[in-house]
Structures are given as C-alpha cells and as structure tokens.
Design a protein around this motif. Structure first.
Motif, mmCIF file in Angstrom:
data_model
loop_
_atom_site.group_PDB
_atom_site.id
_atom_site.type_symbol
_atom_site.label_atom_id
_atom_site.label_comp_id
_atom_site.label_asym_id
_atom_site.label_seq_id
_atom_site.Cartn_x
_atom_site.Cartn_y
_atom_site.Cartn_z
ATOM 1 N N ASP A 194 0.840 -1.198 0.000
ATOM 2 C CA ASP A 194 0.000 0.000 0.000
ATOM 3 C C ASP A 194 0.875 1.247 0.000
ATOM 4 O O ASP A 194 2.045 1.222 0.406
ATOM 5 C CB ASP A 194 -0.905 0.008 1.234
ATOM 6 C CG ASP A 194 -1.939 -1.098 1.183
ATOM 7 O OD1 ASP A 194 -2.247 -1.586 0.071
ATOM 8 O OD2 ASP A 194 -2.433 -1.472 2.270
ATOM 9 N N ALA A 195 0.281 2.344 -0.450
ATOM 10 C CA ALA A 195 1.000 3.623 -0.443
ATOM 11 C C ALA A 195 1.342 4.021 0.991
ATOM 12 O O ALA A 195 0.568 3.767 1.914
ATOM 13 C CB ALA A 195 0.157 4.703 -1.103
ATOM 14 N N VAL A 196 2.507 4.628 1.135
ATOM 15 C CA VAL A 196 2.948 5.077 2.461
ATOM 16 C C VAL A 196 3.254 6.566 2.388
ATOM 17 O O VAL A 196 3.660 7.089 1.348
ATOM 18 C CB VAL A 196 4.194 4.297 2.936
ATOM 19 C CG1 VAL A 196 3.864 2.839 3.157
ATOM 20 C CG2 VAL A 196 5.334 4.439 1.939
ATOM 21 N N ARG A 197 3.058 7.220 3.499
ATOM 22 C CA ARG A 197 3.397 8.640 3.568
ATOM 23 C C ARG A 197 4.857 8.754 4.010
ATOM 24 O O ARG A 197 5.206 8.360 5.117
ATOM 25 C CB ARG A 197 2.491 9.372 4.561
ATOM 26 C CG ARG A 197 2.695 10.885 4.551
ATOM 27 C CD ARG A 197 1.738 11.592 5.481
ATOM 28 N NE ARG A 197 1.983 11.241 6.864
ATOM 29 C CZ ARG A 197 1.355 11.793 7.913
ATOM 30 N NH1 ARG A 197 0.420 12.718 7.685
ATOM 31 N NH2 ARG A 197 1.625 11.426 9.135
ATOM 32 N N VAL A 198 5.676 9.335 3.138
ATOM 33 C CA VAL A 198 7.095 9.430 3.449
ATOM 34 C C VAL A 198 7.465 10.805 4.005
ATOM 35 O O VAL A 198 8.480 10.939 4.691
ATOM 36 C CB VAL A 198 7.958 9.112 2.207
ATOM 37 C CG1 VAL A 198 7.768 7.666 1.783
ATOM 38 C CG2 VAL A 198 7.620 10.045 1.049
ATOM 39 N N LEU A 199 6.675 11.811 3.714
ATOM 40 C CA LEU A 199 6.913 13.148 4.250
ATOM 41 C C LEU A 199 5.571 13.791 4.575
ATOM 42 O O LEU A 199 4.614 13.652 3.799
ATOM 43 C CB LEU A 199 7.673 14.038 3.255
ATOM 44 C CG LEU A 199 9.138 13.687 2.971
ATOM 45 C CD1 LEU A 199 9.659 14.492 1.785
ATOM 46 C CD2 LEU A 199 9.996 13.956 4.203
ATOM 47 N N GLY A 200 5.510 14.469 5.687
ATOM 48 C CA GLY A 200 4.273 15.123 6.088
ATOM 49 C C GLY A 200 4.422 16.629 6.206
ATOM 50 O O GLY A 200 5.414 17.117 6.741
ATOM 51 N N ALA A 201 3.444 17.334 5.675
ATOM 52 C CA ALA A 201 3.354 18.799 5.810
ATOM 53 C C ALA A 201 4.645 19.504 5.386
ATOM 54 O O ALA A 201 5.245 20.250 6.158
ATOM 55 C CB ALA A 201 2.984 19.173 7.235
ATOM 56 N N VAL A 202 5.073 19.254 4.162
ATOM 57 C CA VAL A 202 6.235 19.971 3.622
ATOM 58 C C VAL A 202 5.725 21.101 2.742
ATOM 59 O O VAL A 202 4.665 21.013 2.124
ATOM 60 C CB VAL A 202 7.178 19.035 2.842
ATOM 61 C CG1 VAL A 202 7.835 18.046 3.787
ATOM 62 C CG2 VAL A 202 6.446 18.296 1.734
ATOM 63 N N ARG A 203 6.531 22.149 2.669
ATOM 64 C CA ARG A 203 6.118 23.359 1.964
ATOM 65 C C ARG A 203 6.549 23.316 0.503
ATOM 66 O O ARG A 203 7.685 22.971 0.184
ATOM 67 C CB ARG A 203 6.742 24.581 2.645
ATOM 68 C CG ARG A 203 6.346 25.926 2.054
ATOM 69 C CD ARG A 203 4.950 26.327 2.403
ATOM 70 N NE ARG A 203 4.726 26.442 3.824
ATOM 71 C CZ ARG A 203 3.587 26.894 4.355
ATOM 72 N NH1 ARG A 203 2.577 27.251 3.574
ATOM 73 N NH2 ARG A 203 3.431 26.956 5.660
ATOM 74 N N VAL A 204 5.605 23.639 -0.404
ATOM 75 C CA VAL A 204 5.900 23.685 -1.838
ATOM 76 C C VAL A 204 6.646 24.981 -2.159
ATOM 77 O O VAL A 204 6.161 26.075 -1.860
ATOM 78 C CB VAL A 204 4.606 23.595 -2.674
ATOM 79 C CG1 VAL A 204 4.904 23.796 -4.153
ATOM 80 C CG2 VAL A 204 3.918 22.261 -2.434
ATOM 81 N N LEU A 205 7.822 24.835 -2.763
ATOM 82 C CA LEU A 205 8.584 25.994 -3.194
ATOM 83 C C LEU A 205 8.300 26.335 -4.656
ATOM 84 O O LEU A 205 8.352 27.496 -5.050
ATOM 85 C CB LEU A 205 10.087 25.734 -3.010
ATOM 86 C CG LEU A 205 10.560 25.486 -1.571
ATOM 87 C CD1 LEU A 205 12.055 25.183 -1.551
ATOM 88 C CD2 LEU A 205 10.255 26.686 -0.680
ATOM 89 N N HIS A 206 8.018 25.313 -5.445
ATOM 90 C CA HIS A 206 7.695 25.526 -6.867
ATOM 91 C C HIS A 206 6.780 24.394 -7.307
ATOM 92 O O HIS A 206 7.085 23.214 -7.092
ATOM 93 C CB HIS A 206 8.970 25.544 -7.713
ATOM 94 C CG HIS A 206 8.717 25.810 -9.165
ATOM 95 N ND1 HIS A 206 8.210 26.999 -9.638
ATOM 96 C CD2 HIS A 206 8.883 25.015 -10.257
ATOM 97 C CE1 HIS A 206 8.085 26.943 -10.950
ATOM 98 N NE2 HIS A 206 8.491 25.747 -11.348
ATOM 99 N N SER A 207 5.649 24.736 -7.909
ATOM 100 C CA SER A 207 4.657 23.720 -8.255
ATOM 101 C C SER A 207 4.950 23.021 -9.572
ATOM 102 O O SER A 207 4.508 21.898 -9.797
ATOM 103 C CB SER A 207 3.266 24.349 -8.314
ATOM 104 O OG SER A 207 3.173 25.238 -9.418
ATOM 105 N N GLY A 208 5.671 23.689 -10.476
ATOM 106 C CA GLY A 208 5.958 23.083 -11.775
ATOM 107 C C GLY A 208 4.787 23.103 -12.728
ATOM 108 O O GLY A 208 4.892 22.598 -13.854
ATOM 109 N N ASN A 209 3.659 23.689 -12.333
ATOM 110 C CA ASN A 209 2.481 23.703 -13.199
ATOM 111 C C ASN A 209 2.733 24.450 -14.501
ATOM 112 O O ASN A 209 2.314 24.014 -15.573
ATOM 113 C CB ASN A 209 1.291 24.332 -12.473
ATOM 114 C CG ASN A 209 0.702 23.406 -11.428
ATOM 115 O OD1 ASN A 209 0.813 22.194 -11.539
ATOM 116 N ND2 ASN A 209 0.073 23.976 -10.405
#
Length: 220
Positions: A163-178
C-alpha cells in the motif's frame, strides 16, 4: 400763541451698551475649561493605549526565503507579558542584516514575526527536494506555499504491491511546476518542496525516486 418746546434733553438717543464678549471673564474661563478637558482627555486616552508596535508579515512566507524589508509591516498589538519577548518589536535591532537572514518557518499574511522565525542563512539546515509527479497525482491548483503530504506507492499499470505510504508530512511547496508542465505538454511536473535536512534520509530519497508520488494538500 404759546410756543411749545420739548423738554430739554428729550429726543436724544439713549446711549447703547456696547458688549465685548471676549472680555467677559466667565466666557474666557469656559473656553479654558473646555480646552483643558480636551487636552486631558487626549492624554488619558494615549496613556490607556498599551499596545506595542511589532513586525508582521505583509504576505505569506516560506522557509529558506531571504528576508527583505518588503516582507515586513508594522502592527500595533497588545500581548501578554509572557509573549511580549517572543516577537520582534519595530524598535529592536535584528540579529543580523536582513540579507543574511532567512525564514525558519512558514508564516501566513498578517502573522507577527517571532524571534525564532529568523535565522542566519548559514544555520538554515534545509534542503530542496524535487519530486516527479504524474499528471493528476497532485491538486490542479497546487501553488507555492501550499503544505502537502508526500505519499509513495504503486502507480497506474504497476504490479500490485505494498500500500502507499506517507514518506513526508506537511512539507512546503517551493515551486509547483504547473507552468512548465503546461507549456511543454508534459504528463508530469517537477514539484520542489522544502524539507528539513534531518528528514532527508537516504531511504526517503530512494523511495520518492523509484515510486509513484502523490501529493495531498493539507494546508496553505
């Protein structure tokens, strides 16, 4: 025939009483009392305002960004005695020139600047982790400053696995890449997130590099 004469003095206009109100001591005293009450009221109001001017942030800030004067604006607030020393007053000197300081933690618009929010650039032990995120595996309106949880698991078409696991929690996006993904027509985007160095263990990096990354927004 007897000539009639008006009595002597009759016919003259009676002298008028000329009033000079500005010379009336009662009026002068009244004006002075009003002025005195106004000045006293203003001083009492000023003395009763125990608010202090602190620095707040003009807009959202993210960890690792250099601090500029444009980030700051004064705010008059009333704090408890215990909390007063935790925040930066506008009359205080910063611990270093602003160009040498970075944000140590995220702050939202209008938040007061805590002394722990400012750290020297040299002591900011943070990393920028790029994540390869497939189309549809992140919020469509993901933006800089959003907080996301990073989940890794099997991708579409992969063999069934853990199953999917959460490897990092509540990290801040610096650049979305959109913007880059939209211009190139790519089916993936590179999202850059801010991570404390202590959380960048080798197994985390290998997991996000090899698995299917999904970003779940948890705040902004």
């Amino acid at each position: 025939m007897t000539n009639w004469r008006r009595p002597r003095g009759q016919g003259r206009a009676a002298p008028r009483l000329r009033l000079r109100p500005w010379r009336d001591p009662r009026l002068v005293l009244g004006v002075l009392l009003v002025l005195g009450a106004t000045v006293l009221g203003a001083r009492l109001a000023a003395a009763g305002d125990d608010r202090v001017e602190y620095w707040s942030v003009r807009a959202d800030v993210v960890p690792g960004d250099t601090i500029t004067q444009d980030d700051l604006r004064p705010a008059r607030v009333r704090l408890t005695r215990e909390a007063a020393d935790d925040y930066v007053r506008t009359t205080e000197q910063f611990s270093a020139p602003l160009d040498d300081l970075v944000w140590a933690q995220p702050l939202t618009q209008g938040s007061l600047v805590a002394k722990t929010s400012l750290v020297p650039r040299s002591s900011a032990a943070r990393g920028q982790l790029p994540l390869n995120v497939a189309l549809g595996a992140a919020p469509a309106d993901l933006a800089r400053g959003d907080l996301v949880d990073v989940w890794v698991g099997p991708g579409p078409g992969d063999e069934p696995g853990p199953d999917a696991v959460r490897v990092l929690g509540a990290v801040r996006v610096l650049h979305s890449g959109n913007d880059v993904g939209a211009q190139s027509g790519s089916l993936a985007q590179t999202v850059l997130v801010d991570v404390d160095d202590s959380r960048l263990a080798p197994d985390v990096i290998s997991t996000v590099s090899a698995g299917h990354v999904t970003l779940v927004r948890v705040g902004s």
